[in-house]
Design a protein around this motif. Structure first.
Motif, PDB file in Angstrom:
ATOM      1  N   VAL A   1       1.040  -1.214   0.426  1.00 31.37           N
ATOM      2  CA  VAL A   1       0.419   0.110  -0.184  1.00 31.37           C
ATOM      3  C   VAL A   1       0.474   1.178  -0.048  1.00 31.37           C
ATOM      4  O   VAL A   1       0.280   2.192   0.723  1.00 31.37           O
ATOM      5  N   GLY A   2       2.130   1.454  -0.693  1.00 30.03           N
ATOM      6  CA  GLY A   2       3.056   2.068  -0.818  1.00 30.03           C
ATOM      7  C   GLY A   2       4.336   2.380   0.297  1.00 30.03           C
ATOM      8  O   GLY A   2       3.916   2.029   0.470  1.00 30.03           O
ATOM      9  N   THR A   3       5.412   2.250  -0.613  1.00 26.93           N
ATOM     10  CA  THR A   3       6.277   2.839   0.385  1.00 26.93           C
ATOM     11  C   THR A   3       6.775   4.039   0.208  1.00 26.93           C
ATOM     12  O   THR A   3       7.945   4.873   0.559  1.00 26.93           O
ATOM     13  N   ASN A   4       6.129   5.224   0.094  1.00 26.24           N
ATOM     14  CA  ASN A   4       6.582   6.453  -0.637  1.00 26.24           C
ATOM     15  C   ASN A   4       6.220   7.290   1.143  1.00 26.24           C
ATOM     16  O   ASN A   4       6.926   8.137   0.970  1.00 26.24           O
ATOM     17  N   LEU A   5       5.949   6.553   1.879  1.00 28.37           N
ATOM     18  CA  LEU A   5       6.427   7.385   3.028  1.00 28.37           C
ATOM     19  C   LEU A   5       8.115   7.305   4.033  1.00 28.37           C
ATOM     20  O   LEU A   5       7.222   6.417   4.897  1.00 28.37           O
ATOM     21  N   ASP A   6       8.114   7.752   3.899  1.00 30.28           N
ATOM     22  CA  ASP A   6       9.504   7.905   3.853  1.00 30.28           C
ATOM     23  C   ASP A   6      10.684   6.499   4.337  1.00 30.28           C
ATOM     24  O   ASP A   6      11.462   5.743   4.973  1.00 30.28           O
ATOM     25  N   GLY A   7       9.791   5.617   3.116  1.00 34.85           N
ATOM     26  CA  GLY A   7      10.830   4.023   1.667  1.00 34.85           C
ATOM     27  C   GLY A   7      10.777   3.488   3.063  1.00 34.85           C
ATOM     28  O   GLY A   7      11.504   2.510   3.370  1.00 34.85           O
ATOM     29  N   ASN A   8       9.975   3.444   4.235  1.00 40.79           N
ATOM     30  CA  ASN A   8       9.663   2.561   5.455  1.00 40.79           C
ATOM     31  C   ASN A   8       9.120   0.861   5.127  1.00 40.79           C
ATOM     32  O   ASN A   8       7.812   0.486   5.750  1.00 40.79           O
ATOM     33  N   GLY A   9       8.589   0.829   3.674  1.00 42.39           N
ATOM     34  CA  GLY A   9       7.870   0.215   3.349  1.00 42.39           C
ATOM     35  C   GLY A   9       7.655  -1.510   3.110  1.00 42.39           C
ATOM     36  O   GLY A   9       7.052  -2.209   3.260  1.00 42.39           O
ATOM     37  N   ASP A  10       9.465  -1.877   3.554  1.00 42.36           N
ATOM     38  CA  ASP A  10       9.963  -3.273   3.672  1.00 42.36           C
ATOM     39  C   ASP A  10       9.997  -3.176   5.406  1.00 42.36           C
ATOM     40  O   ASP A  10      10.657  -2.581   5.789  1.00 42.36           O
ATOM     41  N   PHE A  11       9.599  -4.481   5.347  1.00 47.86           N
ATOM     42  CA  PHE A  11      10.404  -4.843   6.843  1.00 47.86           C
ATOM     43  C   PHE A  11      10.160  -6.862   6.969  1.00 47.86           C
ATOM     44  O   PHE A  11      10.001  -7.071   5.748  1.00 47.86           O
ATOM     45  N   MET A  12      10.442  -6.710   7.990  1.00 43.87           N
ATOM     46  CA  MET A  12      11.023  -8.036   8.168  1.00 43.87           C
ATOM     47  C   MET A  12      10.052  -8.664   9.102  1.00 43.87           C
ATOM     48  O   MET A  12       9.858  -8.158  10.051  1.00 43.87           O
ATOM     49  N   LEU A  13       9.333 -10.234   9.444  1.00 42.27           N
ATOM     50  CA  LEU A  13       9.375 -10.679  10.837  1.00 42.27           C
ATOM     51  C   LEU A  13      10.106 -12.350  11.164  1.00 42.27           C
ATOM     52  O   LEU A  13      10.390 -12.807   9.785  1.00 42.27           O
TER      53      LEU A  13
END
Lengths: 359, 359
Positions: free
Chosen positions: B150-162
């Motif tokens: 749903v968009g990664t334009n917010l300070d480029g924090n669209g990536d994450f690890m679980l």
């Protein structure tokens, strides 16, 4: 509705004109700009070519648009007496007052549209419809230049021309951003069914975005800030629908982020709904205050970026940044370029009498 | 349904494993590839790190996918005993057998989906859901790399690890074009709700395109030729729905072009529905012949361009061009790259026991 009222007046005037005995040339152009965007016009510039014997063929009526004005006009037209062609990029009529309800899923998009071909079939109208956009009106040649809205990749024949004896221009209005920077790029609008569907998706996207891991509280607050620019009937109705959608549905599904949700209406005037009786405005304002919908009246939007709106306080002149997740622009409508172009032509050429009715 | 059957088996096996007494390490990876694309897997590579005292924290279960397999698995999971996180780019479960009906408007898209968060809320499941795509599975670190859908334009924090203790891979299958040129670019597919909605729009667009002025009869025939590549259950069901849509609805609205409409099924085998009992295939074939749906059996599609399909007769080897207006590819499904990658890693690393169940 203002729309159908004006459309009907236009239709009545049109029918009156074309019922005159053959040979009595009609030369009229009627433009109706109803508030909200219905524009009805018809043009007949045949005066110069007056012939003693009228041709036996049916007169050609071309209708541009399948909104309130166009469909109301067609309803009253005896299609057996004319060769009727309808041009619109939408092959349906949309019941626009329900669009705010479509944004929040209260009403399904399918329920607010009626395929234009089905309308013709039901009423037994002999009307040809083309899914196309009118690029240019040529009142001298009495023809409209059109381009197919469904792909031009077939041997490049998406363009075509239609000539007319009578032209009904019912294209509606376009969004007017008053050239505010960033509005076109970053704001949603609420004029078409697709707009409503995009808004619905966008609202839910905001909730999903705010639920992704590693999002700070400040960011959550930004993403879940829904801003409505313009406190007229569209903006107010949307705000009310959105509020109910959030309170009744979404907070149940996203309980962890409920506290960050906020709705704000930015209105340049001192009151929302300022074209209505003041009691209505006062009622709506107090209801919104109870619901926690923030009213920022007396603020003008001067710029929109991808995550903030710059507003200027009209009294103090102070500018503030308003972070947002989704913004709707419902602050203005204007004339479509093809109409401006047409009116300029008519004005310049000065060989077609015309009349402007502004509702 | 094959899906839920296999998913349930996977779930049962999983539950059996994790009910073993604490300290008895489980180390299992189960992959279920049901026909149609449900893939369920769980991995636990904790054997190497066996500890005498298990940590008191809840074990982390990560589920990839919200289709048949993922939702069936979740239904049977006691979410109070685990920390459950679900990743999927779709925040809903779709009842896929009804997708062919959505293409033709018999069933509304909204009726075949159930928001995944609403499913959790209804069942009282304590489950976190993230609208994201799994880019990579790292079985060594026991973590999944994800990217917000749903968009990664917010300070480029669209990536994450679980990180996970147990991983359930239920990503479903991808479309397999067998590298046939042009299929990805020009064909529709029928795996997602959006696909069905696009097909519906595309069918109507074909009718509008064929109605535009200055279209030759040959072009009309081309535009209104609907080609289904693949005579399996999806293709056959879509053909039947499309036939009814055309015969019952569209020809009434577009009577002038009714004669140009044609549906063709291209099937490389000698019969459609060739994985079913032959009596079913014979019945469907004779029904389609009565309905005027053309069956091109024994033909293989070797190329698709924007307006024609090149087919090769398997017996004679002769190639023919089939002009078309809209084409659906329902001829194959395959493994998603992230799964292939994961299986390669697991195979190479050889430190995680794994088992493949192919239904």
């Amino acid at each position: 509705m203002g729309f159908s009222f004006f459309a009907s007046r236009a239709a009545a005037r049109f029918l009156e004109d074309i019922r005159r005995p053959a040979g009595v040339s009609t030369a009229a152009l009627l433009l109706t700009a109803a508030s909200g965007g219905g524009i009805v016009a018809y043009a007949d510039s045949s005066r110069a070519e007056e012939a003693p014997e009228p041709p036996p063929r049916k007169k050609k009526v071309v209708v541009l648009g399948t909104g309130w004005a166009g469909t109301s006009f067609l309803k009253n037209l005896d299609s057996s007496r004319y060769e009727v062609k309808v041009i619109s990029p939408r092959n349906y009529f949309a019941f626009t007052p329900l669009l705010p309800s479509v944004t929040c899923g209260t009403v399904e998009a399918r329920s607010v549209v009626e395929p234009i071909r089905r309308m013709f079939e039901k009423k037994g109208k002999d009307v040809a419809y083309y899914e196309a956009e009118c690029l240019k009106i040529d009142p001298t040649k009495k023809a409209v230049h059109c381009r197919s809205a469904v792909g031009t990749n077939l041997d490049g024949n998406g363009d075509f021309m239609l000539d007319y004896d009578y032209l009904v221009v019912a294209l509606g209005a376009a969004v007017n951003t008053f050239n505010t920077p960033g509005v076109m790029e970053h704001c949603h609008f609420l004029k078409e069914v697709e707009d409503a569907q995009k808004i619905r998706k966008s609202v839910i996207d905001c909730f999903e975005r705010a639920s992704i891991p590693n999002i700070s509280e400040e960011e959550k607050r930004k993403i879940l800030h829904f801003v409505i620019i313009g406190g007229g009937p569209t903006g107010v109705e949307f705000a009310a629908e959105l509020h109910d959608f959030l309170v009744e549905d979404l907070v149940k599904l996203y309980p962890a982020i409920e506290q960050f949700v906020k709705i704000t209406i930015i209105q340049s005037g001192e009151h929302i709904l300022n074209t209505f009786d003041q009691r209505i405005a006062v009622f709506a304002e107090s209801k919104f205050q109870r619901d926690g919908i923030e009213l920022s009246t007396g603020f003008r939007v001067i710029k929109v970026s991808d995550d903030s709106i710059t507003v200027k306080c009209k009294s103090s002149g102070v500018e503030t940044l308003v972070p947002y997740g989704m913004a709707i622009w419902s602050a203005g409508i204007g004339t479509r370029p093809v109409i401006t172009d047409f009116m300029n032509q008519v004005g310049r050429a000065n060989d077609v009498p015309w009349q402007l009715m502004n509702g």
